[in-house]
Design a protein around this motif. Structure first.
Motif, PDB file in Angstrom:
ATOM      1  N   ARG A 164      -8.106   7.499  -0.425  1.00  0.00           N
ATOM      2  CA  ARG A 164      -9.307   6.645  -0.345  1.00  0.00           C
ATOM      3  C   ARG A 164     -10.009   6.684   1.000  1.00  0.00           C
ATOM      4  NH1 ARG A 164     -10.374   3.120  -4.872  1.00  0.00           N
ATOM      5  NH2 ARG A 164      -8.725   3.664  -6.351  1.00  0.00           N
ATOM      6  N   ALA A 218     -15.075   6.664  10.015  1.00  0.00           N
ATOM      7  CA  ALA A 218     -14.673   5.424   9.344  1.00  0.00           C
ATOM      8  C   ALA A 218     -13.883   5.712   8.079  1.00  0.00           C
ATOM      9  CB  ALA A 218     -15.891   4.575   9.014  1.00  0.00           C
ATOM     10  N   ASN A 219     -14.393   6.644   7.277  1.00  0.00           N
ATOM     11  CA  ASN A 219     -13.749   6.963   6.003  1.00  0.00           C
ATOM     12  C   ASN A 219     -14.259   8.340   5.602  1.00  0.00           C
ATOM     13  OD1 ASN A 219     -13.197   7.280   3.231  1.00  0.00           O
ATOM     14  ND2 ASN A 219     -13.187   5.063   2.915  1.00  0.00           N
ATOM     15  N   THR A 245       0.860  -1.189   0.000  1.00  0.00           N
ATOM     16  CA  THR A 245       0.000   0.000   0.000  1.00  0.00           C
ATOM     17  C   THR A 245       0.892   1.234   0.000  1.00  0.00           C
ATOM     18  OG1 THR A 245      -1.913   1.007   1.080  1.00  0.00           O
ATOM     19  CG2 THR A 245      -0.185   0.202   2.539  1.00  0.00           C
ATOM     20  N   ARG A 294      -4.261  -5.626   3.799  1.00  0.00           N
ATOM     21  CA  ARG A 294      -4.268  -4.193   3.489  1.00  0.00           C
ATOM     22  C   ARG A 294      -5.691  -3.641   3.376  1.00  0.00           C
ATOM     23  NH1 ARG A 294      -2.644  -3.431  -2.897  1.00  0.00           N
ATOM     24  NH2 ARG A 294      -4.413  -4.594  -3.755  1.00  0.00           N
ATOM     25  N   ASN A 315     -10.417   4.517  12.371  1.00  0.00           N
ATOM     26  CA  ASN A 315     -11.730   4.123  12.887  1.00  0.00           C
ATOM     27  C   ASN A 315     -11.557   3.419  14.234  1.00  0.00           C
ATOM     28  OD1 ASN A 315     -14.144   2.848  13.454  1.00  0.00           O
ATOM     29  ND2 ASN A 315     -14.460   2.054  11.379  1.00  0.00           N
ATOM     30  N   GLY A 317     -22.195   0.402  11.682  1.00  0.00           N
ATOM     31  CA  GLY A 317     -21.163  -0.605  11.863  1.00  0.00           C
ATOM     32  C   GLY A 317     -21.693  -1.999  11.650  1.00  0.00           C
ATOM     33  N   ALA A 318     -20.918  -2.960  12.136  1.00  0.00           N
ATOM     34  CA  ALA A 318     -21.266  -4.358  11.926  1.00  0.00           C
ATOM     35  C   ALA A 318     -22.677  -4.606  12.433  1.00  0.00           C
ATOM     36  CB  ALA A 318     -20.267  -5.257  12.647  1.00  0.00           C
ATOM     37  N   CYS A 325     -19.585  -0.363  15.677  1.00  0.00           N
ATOM     38  CA  CYS A 325     -19.249   1.061  15.551  1.00  0.00           C
ATOM     39  C   CYS A 325     -20.437   1.973  15.834  1.00  0.00           C
ATOM     40  CB  CYS A 325     -18.683   1.353  14.158  1.00  0.00           C
ATOM     41  SG  CYS A 325     -17.194   0.425  13.803  1.00  0.00           S
ATOM     42  N   MET A 333     -14.009  -8.213   6.263  1.00  0.00           N
ATOM     43  CA  MET A 333     -14.844  -7.114   5.751  1.00  0.00           C
ATOM     44  C   MET A 333     -14.862  -7.085   4.235  1.00  0.00           C
ATOM     45  SD  MET A 333     -14.406  -3.040   6.509  1.00  0.00           S
ATOM     46  CE  MET A 333     -13.056  -2.778   5.362  1.00  0.00           C
ATOM     47  N   ARG A 362     -14.465   9.714   2.844  1.00  0.00           N
ATOM     48  CA  ARG A 362     -15.320   9.686   1.641  1.00  0.00           C
ATOM     49  C   ARG A 362     -16.761   9.332   2.008  1.00  0.00           C
ATOM     50  NH1 ARG A 362     -12.661   5.374  -1.072  1.00  0.00           N
ATOM     51  NH2 ARG A 362     -14.336   5.368  -2.571  1.00  0.00           N
ATOM     52  N   TRP A 380      -2.343   6.404  -1.367  1.00  0.00           N
ATOM     53  CA  TRP A 380      -3.583   5.625  -1.575  1.00  0.00           C
ATOM     54  C   TRP A 380      -4.460   5.711  -0.337  1.00  0.00           C
ATOM     55  CZ3 TRP A 380      -6.903   2.005   0.156  1.00  0.00           C
ATOM     56  CH2 TRP A 380      -7.772   1.409  -0.767  1.00  0.00           C
ATOM     57  N   LEU A 407     -19.368  -7.771   7.376  1.00  0.00           N
ATOM     58  CA  LEU A 407     -18.437  -7.234   8.375  1.00  0.00           C
ATOM     59  C   LEU A 407     -18.633  -8.013   9.666  1.00  0.00           C
ATOM     60  CD1 LEU A 407     -16.417  -5.114   9.343  1.00  0.00           C
ATOM     61  CD2 LEU A 407     -18.288  -3.519   9.626  1.00  0.00           C
ATOM     62  N   GLY A 417     -15.138  -4.437   1.965  1.00  0.00           N
ATOM     63  CA  GLY A 417     -15.067  -2.981   2.097  1.00  0.00           C
ATOM     64  C   GLY A 417     -16.015  -2.216   1.200  1.00  0.00           C
ATOM     65  N   ARG A 418     -16.061  -2.614  -0.086  1.00  0.00           N
ATOM     66  CA  ARG A 418     -16.895  -1.863  -1.031  1.00  0.00           C
ATOM     67  C   ARG A 418     -18.379  -1.951  -0.648  1.00  0.00           C
ATOM     68  NH1 ARG A 418     -15.015  -2.828  -7.203  1.00  0.00           N
ATOM     69  NH2 ARG A 418     -13.047  -3.304  -6.190  1.00  0.00           N
TER      70      ARG A 418
HETATM   71  N1  ACO Z   1      -3.574  -0.032  -0.739  1.00  0.00           N
HETATM   72  C1  ACO Z   1      -3.462   0.001  -2.066  1.00  0.00           C
HETATM   73  N2  ACO Z   1      -4.381  -0.527  -2.915  1.00  0.00           N
HETATM   74  C2  ACO Z   1      -5.454  -1.091  -2.351  1.00  0.00           C
HETATM   75  C3  ACO Z   1      -5.633  -1.179  -0.961  1.00  0.00           C
HETATM   76  C4  ACO Z   1      -4.644  -0.610  -0.138  1.00  0.00           C
HETATM   77  N3  ACO Z   1      -4.694  -0.617   1.218  1.00  0.00           N
HETATM   78  N4  ACO Z   1      -6.797  -1.794  -0.699  1.00  0.00           N
HETATM   79  C5  ACO Z   1      -7.350  -2.111  -1.888  1.00  0.00           C
HETATM   80  N5  ACO Z   1      -6.528  -1.685  -2.883  1.00  0.00           N
HETATM   81  C6  ACO Z   1      -6.733  -1.807  -4.316  1.00  0.00           C
HETATM   82  C7  ACO Z   1      -7.700  -2.922  -4.688  1.00  0.00           C
HETATM   83  O1  ACO Z   1      -7.034  -4.143  -4.813  1.00  0.00           O
HETATM   84  C8  ACO Z   1      -8.252  -2.422  -6.000  1.00  0.00           C
HETATM   85  O2  ACO Z   1      -7.301  -2.685  -7.034  1.00  0.00           O
HETATM   86  P1  ACO Z   1      -7.794  -3.043  -8.529  1.00  0.00           P
HETATM   87  O3  ACO Z   1      -8.534  -1.820  -9.017  1.00  0.00           O
HETATM   88  O4  ACO Z   1      -6.499  -3.304  -9.227  1.00  0.00           O
HETATM   89  O5  ACO Z   1      -8.692  -4.238  -8.379  1.00  0.00           O
HETATM   90  C9  ACO Z   1      -8.309  -0.908  -5.827  1.00  0.00           C
HETATM   91  O6  ACO Z   1      -7.369  -0.606  -4.771  1.00  0.00           O
HETATM   92  C10 ACO Z   1      -9.665  -0.404  -5.420  1.00  0.00           C
HETATM   93  O7  ACO Z   1     -10.172  -1.243  -4.387  1.00  0.00           O
HETATM   94  P2  ACO Z   1     -11.566  -0.966  -3.687  1.00  0.00           P
HETATM   95  O8  ACO Z   1     -11.812  -2.051  -2.690  1.00  0.00           O
HETATM   96  O9  ACO Z   1     -12.605  -0.701  -4.732  1.00  0.00           O
HETATM   97  O10 ACO Z   1     -11.258   0.419  -2.933  1.00  0.00           O
HETATM   98  P3  ACO Z   1     -12.250   1.411  -2.279  1.00  0.00           P
HETATM   99  O11 ACO Z   1     -12.186   2.725  -2.905  1.00  0.00           O
HETATM  100  O12 ACO Z   1     -13.626   0.791  -2.062  1.00  0.00           O
HETATM  101  O13 ACO Z   1     -11.588   1.587  -0.830  1.00  0.00           O
HETATM  102  C11 ACO Z   1     -11.969   0.862   1.402  1.00  0.00           C
HETATM  103  C12 ACO Z   1     -11.470   0.452   0.033  1.00  0.00           C
HETATM  104  C13 ACO Z   1     -11.084   1.982   1.922  1.00  0.00           C
HETATM  105  C14 ACO Z   1     -11.894  -0.343   2.332  1.00  0.00           C
HETATM  106  C15 ACO Z   1     -13.452   1.355   1.292  1.00  0.00           C
HETATM  107  O14 ACO Z   1     -14.219   0.424   0.572  1.00  0.00           O
HETATM  108  C16 ACO Z   1     -14.101   1.589   2.634  1.00  0.00           C
HETATM  109  O15 ACO Z   1     -13.724   2.468   3.379  1.00  0.00           O
HETATM  110  N6  ACO Z   1     -15.163   0.837   2.958  1.00  0.00           N
HETATM  111  C17 ACO Z   1     -15.892   1.040   4.210  1.00  0.00           C
HETATM  112  C18 ACO Z   1     -15.151   0.370   5.346  1.00  0.00           C
HETATM  113  C19 ACO Z   1     -15.698   0.744   6.696  1.00  0.00           C
HETATM  114  O16 ACO Z   1     -16.180   1.841   6.910  1.00  0.00           O
HETATM  115  N7  ACO Z   1     -15.597  -0.179   7.646  1.00  0.00           N
HETATM  116  C20 ACO Z   1     -15.915   0.060   9.009  1.00  0.00           C
HETATM  117  C21 ACO Z   1     -17.344  -0.117   9.328  1.00  0.00           C
HETATM  118  S1  ACO Z   1     -17.680   0.242  11.003  1.00  0.00           S
HETATM  119  C22 ACO Z   1     -17.461  -1.171  12.050  1.00  0.00           C
HETATM  120  O17 ACO Z   1     -18.415  -1.719  12.593  1.00  0.00           O
HETATM  121  C23 ACO Z   1     -16.151  -1.706  12.289  1.00  0.00           C
END
Ligand code: ACO
Length: 308
Positions: A38, A235-236, A30, A148, A263, A294-295, A110, A196, A238, A34, A186, A198-199
């Motif tokens: 993100r 959390a994010n 990573t 990652r 988070n 959250g979950a 969360c 998780m 975005r 990035w 999750l 993520g998407r």
């Molecule tokens: N570093 C570099 N590249 C990465 C990483 C990373 N850490 N993670 C994924 N990628 C790559 C992927 O492999 C993918 O590559 P590809 O295009 O070649 O296939 C590309 O980056 C895009 O991956 P996505 O999964 O589409 O990335 P996205 O923009 O969705 O971001 C993230 C991922 C940050 C996890 C996002 O989906 C997110 O924040 N989701 C919500 C998570 C969240 O809020 N969780 C907590 C909930 S609360 C609780 O109860 C705990």
């Protein structure tokens, strides 16, 4: 107003150990760029112990409140990462403070702090005078540091709020819900690491938080323009931007600690509240919107007229 109450004490606590994005670059495929682009996260704290963080935040919040632990009617701790199946982490907070009231934990991942806060207002409505509400999680304990997709997102932290019945402010309205059919996106099995999609979580989070806030605003006969301060689950960034843009809440009204905390699950909203109060961003009479998800997948929104 559902329940008049004022906040008489608050505090947050983060463990000392910092893990920056540059640190993660050395162990994961990573980059700092990035992660920041993100998620909005630059660093997070790790090495926290959920009950100990809860105790530290609770003791500081009680010191700010300036009241004796013997005057508390209830202690609630929102957590999903504590180190014993039983007793509750709230029991440790109770012991450390020397309290003589009831104490129990709430696990809504969360969303936990919003659930605990609404529960606290509910008990105040039944006649209690003072309730201590704590959110504390050490996500570093359940994150797979080789993954990652999750390791970049989470951190450890705790926050606490002391509520006292009465005053001009309080809980205006709330909304809570759970999309249990999505709980597989999750989860963390006992003794295992967080899993998780993520998407999917991103999409469910934006949709459920927006819908939940709209229901809470409608019940309060308010619109987005009435919100003075928005304290979202951290959390994010975005997700925060997407929620603000769909609701018409200017992003500048949102409180963001995410860049330095990641988070922290149930710790995230009380840490953000303490951060905002310490910087003079929340004033008496402000309409404050809190929103967690959250979950579960669980969500909860609360609209509070601030009174301190
Ligand atoms: N570093 C570099 N590249 C990465 C990483 C990373 N850490 N993670 C994924 N990628 C790559 C992927 O492999 C993918 O590559 P590809 O295009 O070649 O296939 C590309 O980056 C895009 O991956 P996505 O999964 O589409 O990335 P996205 O923009 O969705 O971001 C993230 C991922 C940050 C996890 C996002 O989906 C997110 O924040 N989701 C919500 C998570 C969240 O809020 N969780 C907590 C909930 S609360 C609780 O109860 C705990």
């Amino acid at each position: 107003m559902i329940q008049p109450a004022r906040a008489i004490g608050w505090a947050s606590h983060l463990p000392d150990e910092v893990v920056t994005n540059d640190d993660l670059e050395r162990t994961l495929d990573t980059t700092d760029a990035w992660i920041r682009e993100r998620t909005g996260i630059s660093e997070r704290r790790v090495g926290g112990h959920p009950p100990s963080m809860a105790v530290t935040a609770a003791c500081e919040a009680m010191a700010v409140a300036g009241c004796e632990a013997s005057t508390l009617d209830l202690i609630l701790v929102a957590t999903s990462t504590t180190d014993q199946h039983l007793p509750a982490a709230a029991s440790r907070v109770h012991d450390a403070l020397g309290a003589n009231c009831g104490a129990f934990d709430i696990n809504a991942a969360c969303s936990g702090f919003v659930y605990a806060l609404v529960t606290a207002y509910g008990f105040l409505a039944t006649g209690m005078k003072r309730v201590l509400v704590v959110g504390s999680d050490a996500m570093s304990r359940i994150v797979d540091w080789q993954d990652r997709g999750t390791a970049i997102l989470f951190g450890d932290g705790a926050g606490a709020l002391v509520l006292e019945a009465g005053g001009d402010g309080g809980l205006v309205t709330y909304d809570m819900g759970t999309d249990s059919a999505s709980r597989h996106i999750l989860y963390c099995d006992v003794g295992s690491k967080l899993q998780m999609e993520g998407r999917e979580v991103f999409k469910v989070a934006v949709r459920s938080v927006v819908d939940s806030i709209q229901r809470a605003l409608k019940a309060a006969e308010m619109d987005a323009g009435d919100i003075d301060v928005f304290v979202p689950h951290q959390a994010n960034y975005r997700i925060v931007e997407a929620v603000c843009s769909r609701l018409g809440i200017p992003c500048e009204k949102s409180v963001n600690t995410l860049a330095h905390t990641g988070n922290t699950s149930a710790g995230s909203i009380p840490v953000a509240i303490a951060h905002a109060l310490e910087r003079g961003r929340i004033h008496d009479g402000d309409t404050v919107l809190l929103a967690g998800f959250g979950a579960g997948m669980s969500w909860g929104s609360a609209i509070v007229r601030w009174s301190a």
